[in-house]
Write a protein that holds these residues in place. Sequence first.
Motif, mmCIF file in Angstrom:
data_model
loop_
_atom_site.group_PDB
_atom_site.id
_atom_site.type_symbol
_atom_site.label_atom_id
_atom_site.label_comp_id
_atom_site.label_asym_id
_atom_site.label_seq_id
_atom_site.Cartn_x
_atom_site.Cartn_y
_atom_site.Cartn_z
ATOM 1 N N LEU A 1 0.040 0.645 2.562
ATOM 2 C CA LEU A 1 0.996 1.421 3.361
ATOM 3 C C LEU A 1 0.631 1.377 4.844
ATOM 4 O O LEU A 1 1.480 1.146 5.708
ATOM 5 C CB LEU A 1 1.032 2.860 2.864
ATOM 6 N N LEU A 2 -0.652 1.600 5.156
ATOM 7 C CA LEU A 2 -1.077 1.600 6.557
ATOM 8 C C LEU A 2 -0.898 0.224 7.186
ATOM 9 O O LEU A 2 -0.494 0.115 8.357
ATOM 10 C CB LEU A 2 -2.539 2.040 6.663
ATOM 11 N N TYR A 3 -1.180 -0.830 6.424
ATOM 12 C CA TYR A 3 -0.999 -2.179 6.957
ATOM 13 C C TYR A 3 0.477 -2.452 7.229
ATOM 14 O O TYR A 3 0.828 -3.061 8.251
ATOM 15 C CB TYR A 3 -1.554 -3.216 5.984
ATOM 16 N N THR A 4 1.353 -2.012 6.332
ATOM 17 C CA THR A 4 2.786 -2.217 6.531
ATOM 18 C C THR A 4 3.263 -1.492 7.787
ATOM 19 O O THR A 4 4.026 -2.042 8.593
ATOM 20 C CB THR A 4 3.570 -1.726 5.305
ATOM 21 N N ILE A 5 2.819 -0.244 7.975
ATOM 22 C CA ILE A 5 3.184 0.506 9.178
ATOM 23 C C ILE A 5 2.666 -0.207 10.423
ATOM 24 O O ILE A 5 3.374 -0.327 11.440
ATOM 25 C CB ILE A 5 2.648 1.939 9.095
ATOM 26 N N TYR A 6 1.442 -0.690 10.354
ATOM 27 C CA TYR A 6 0.864 -1.421 11.488
ATOM 28 C C TYR A 6 1.694 -2.656 11.819
ATOM 29 O O TYR A 6 1.979 -2.921 13.004
ATOM 30 C CB TYR A 6 -0.576 -1.793 11.137
ATOM 31 N N ARG A 7 2.093 -3.413 10.802
ATOM 32 C CA ARG A 7 2.882 -4.623 11.055
ATOM 33 C C ARG A 7 4.237 -4.286 11.679
ATOM 34 O O ARG A 7 4.716 -5.010 12.560
ATOM 35 C CB ARG A 7 3.110 -5.386 9.754
ATOM 36 N N VAL B 1 -11.916 4.370 -10.791
ATOM 37 C CA VAL B 1 -10.789 3.443 -10.922
ATOM 38 C C VAL B 1 -9.557 3.996 -10.226
ATOM 39 O O VAL B 1 -8.871 3.280 -9.477
ATOM 40 C CB VAL B 1 -10.506 3.162 -12.415
ATOM 41 N N LEU B 2 -9.244 5.269 -10.467
ATOM 42 C CA LEU B 2 -8.083 5.877 -9.810
ATOM 43 C C LEU B 2 -8.251 5.905 -8.295
ATOM 44 O O LEU B 2 -7.287 5.687 -7.548
ATOM 45 C CB LEU B 2 -7.866 7.300 -10.339
ATOM 46 N N GLY B 3 -9.473 6.149 -7.836
ATOM 47 C CA GLY B 3 -9.720 6.130 -6.396
ATOM 48 C C GLY B 3 -9.475 4.756 -5.798
ATOM 49 O O GLY B 3 -8.923 4.640 -4.691
ATOM 50 N N ALA B 4 -9.866 3.701 -6.528
ATOM 51 C CA ALA B 4 -9.609 2.338 -6.044
ATOM 52 C C ALA B 4 -8.114 2.066 -5.967
ATOM 53 O O ALA B 4 -7.629 1.433 -5.012
ATOM 54 C CB ALA B 4 -10.291 1.326 -6.958
ATOM 55 N N ILE B 5 -7.351 2.548 -6.968
ATOM 56 C CA ILE B 5 -5.900 2.347 -6.950
ATOM 57 C C ILE B 5 -5.273 3.051 -5.751
ATOM 58 O O ILE B 5 -4.462 2.467 -5.019
ATOM 59 C CB ILE B 5 -5.282 2.853 -8.270
ATOM 60 N N VAL B 6 -5.645 4.313 -5.548
ATOM 61 C CA VAL B 6 -5.090 5.077 -4.421
ATOM 62 C C VAL B 6 -5.477 4.428 -3.098
ATOM 63 O O VAL B 6 -4.647 4.303 -2.179
ATOM 64 C CB VAL B 6 -5.563 6.538 -4.485
ATOM 65 N N LEU B 7 -6.730 3.998 -2.983
ATOM 66 C CA LEU B 7 -7.181 3.369 -1.748
ATOM 67 C C LEU B 7 -6.405 2.087 -1.469
ATOM 68 O O LEU B 7 -5.990 1.840 -0.325
ATOM 69 C CB LEU B 7 -8.681 3.069 -1.837
ATOM 70 N N GLY B 8 -6.186 1.275 -2.508
ATOM 71 C CA GLY B 8 -5.421 0.044 -2.323
ATOM 72 C C GLY B 8 -4.003 0.316 -1.840
ATOM 73 O O GLY B 8 -3.499 -0.370 -0.947
ATOM 74 N N TRP C 1 -9.142 -5.619 -5.247
ATOM 75 C CA TRP C 1 -9.932 -4.400 -5.434
ATOM 76 C C TRP C 1 -10.714 -4.379 -6.733
ATOM 77 O O TRP C 1 -11.558 -3.501 -6.928
ATOM 78 C CB TRP C 1 -9.020 -3.178 -5.348
ATOM 79 N N LEU C 2 -10.444 -5.301 -7.648
ATOM 80 C CA LEU C 2 -11.274 -5.457 -8.848
ATOM 81 C C LEU C 2 -12.156 -6.693 -8.742
ATOM 82 O O LEU C 2 -12.724 -7.139 -9.734
ATOM 83 C CB LEU C 2 -10.396 -5.516 -10.106
ATOM 84 N N TYR C 3 -12.201 -7.285 -7.550
ATOM 85 C CA TYR C 3 -13.180 -8.324 -7.219
ATOM 86 C C TYR C 3 -13.075 -9.559 -8.118
ATOM 87 O O TYR C 3 -14.076 -10.061 -8.633
ATOM 88 C CB TYR C 3 -14.603 -7.740 -7.276
ATOM 89 N N VAL C 4 -11.861 -10.042 -8.300
ATOM 90 C CA VAL C 4 -11.666 -11.249 -9.108
ATOM 91 C C VAL C 4 -12.394 -12.453 -8.511
ATOM 92 O O VAL C 4 -13.017 -13.223 -9.257
ATOM 93 C CB VAL C 4 -10.159 -11.533 -9.291
ATOM 94 N N PRO C 5 -12.356 -12.694 -7.183
ATOM 95 C CA PRO C 5 -13.117 -13.840 -6.661
ATOM 96 C C PRO C 5 -14.616 -13.743 -6.959
ATOM 97 O O PRO C 5 -15.255 -14.753 -7.266
ATOM 98 C CB PRO C 5 -12.847 -13.786 -5.149
ATOM 99 N N ALA C 6 -15.178 -12.541 -6.882
ATOM 100 C CA ALA C 6 -16.598 -12.381 -7.216
ATOM 101 C C ALA C 6 -16.844 -12.682 -8.685
ATOM 102 O O ALA C 6 -17.866 -13.287 -9.048
ATOM 103 C CB ALA C 6 -17.055 -10.958 -6.879
#
Length: 364
Positions: A123-129, A111-118, A16-21
Amino acid sequence: MLRNARGVFAAFVAAWLYVPAALAAAALLAFTTGGAAYVYSGVQGERTLPQELRDVPLLGDAMENLLLRSSGVQAALIGVILGALIGFLIGMIWVFLGPFQDGALDGIATVLGAIVLGLIVGLLYTIYRVVFERRILAITGARRLSRREAAYLLPLVVDAAARLGLRNHPPLLIDDGRDANAFAYTRHIVINQGLLDEFNYEREPIAAVLTHELVHWRNGDPISAAFVRGVALPLYLVQAGGGWLRERARNSVLRFLVWLAFWPVFVTVRYFVVPMQAADSRRAEYRADEGAILAGHRDGMRRVLARFRRSFEGGRNGWVAAVCASHPPNELRLEALEEPGIDYPLPDDDAPALPLPVLLTGTD
């Protein structure tokens, strides 16, 4: 889900902080500034240095001589280093330049929005799995046990659960792949046909592996791993796809092209995300091995680890392969499984057989 705090932090920063970019920007700017510095120093010669540096006693003369003797290599090296640092910093902060230009509160909110979104995505991915795990495993090749497989494997799982003091155990599935692998998921355990073939259906090593995976399941290690993958979902998808392509590339040219396209993600996962997860991953492996010992499968676990140079829990895609590479070396896991007072010389009796030497005769 938050047990592996360092792994979650690394996953968030990388995705979410775009390290690869930032890495791609660093490489591009390093190449550009390095090449420009090399050409400029070759054209300008001793005038490459600013007049202020050339006027410094001793240091100015030394730097001029160094530039002349290195034929521009020194200037190119400085350009590469500066370009890489500046490019990485620009890549890391570029996405937040706009919000912070509108005010500190807007920048902090971004920044806080990115943290919450991540965290929400994780959480949603874990529930999906968890919810769709059975269907996902079926798509990737796992199937139910046959009658004969159930008669052989289920008593081993029931016995392992009883020895560990568990009231129940997850469903057991079979993957017909020939790799000697076994995996614990959030609600299932999958054992590869290749592992059964590797030990010719011997009960002790198979029981040890099942016990090892039961400990992973009981301790929630698959939940922790799923949450980390969810937080790093953009990075995970690209890494898994790139790793899948690289494994199936038929020649070195294609593999190089895949690496060239995905290298910022590969480098980020291999040298940032995985090392941050390594401590928790190693603790989980030692803990699962210890569970096999407590269940009475010390010899079986040693046989399994001695048979394989790497962890038997190999990866299905690029991401899982990279994370599994952070498992402790099998030799150190074997050392932890040693029983006090018993000598364990090398080579192990259960180690893979070495190829027989070929004796050459003097005849044509």
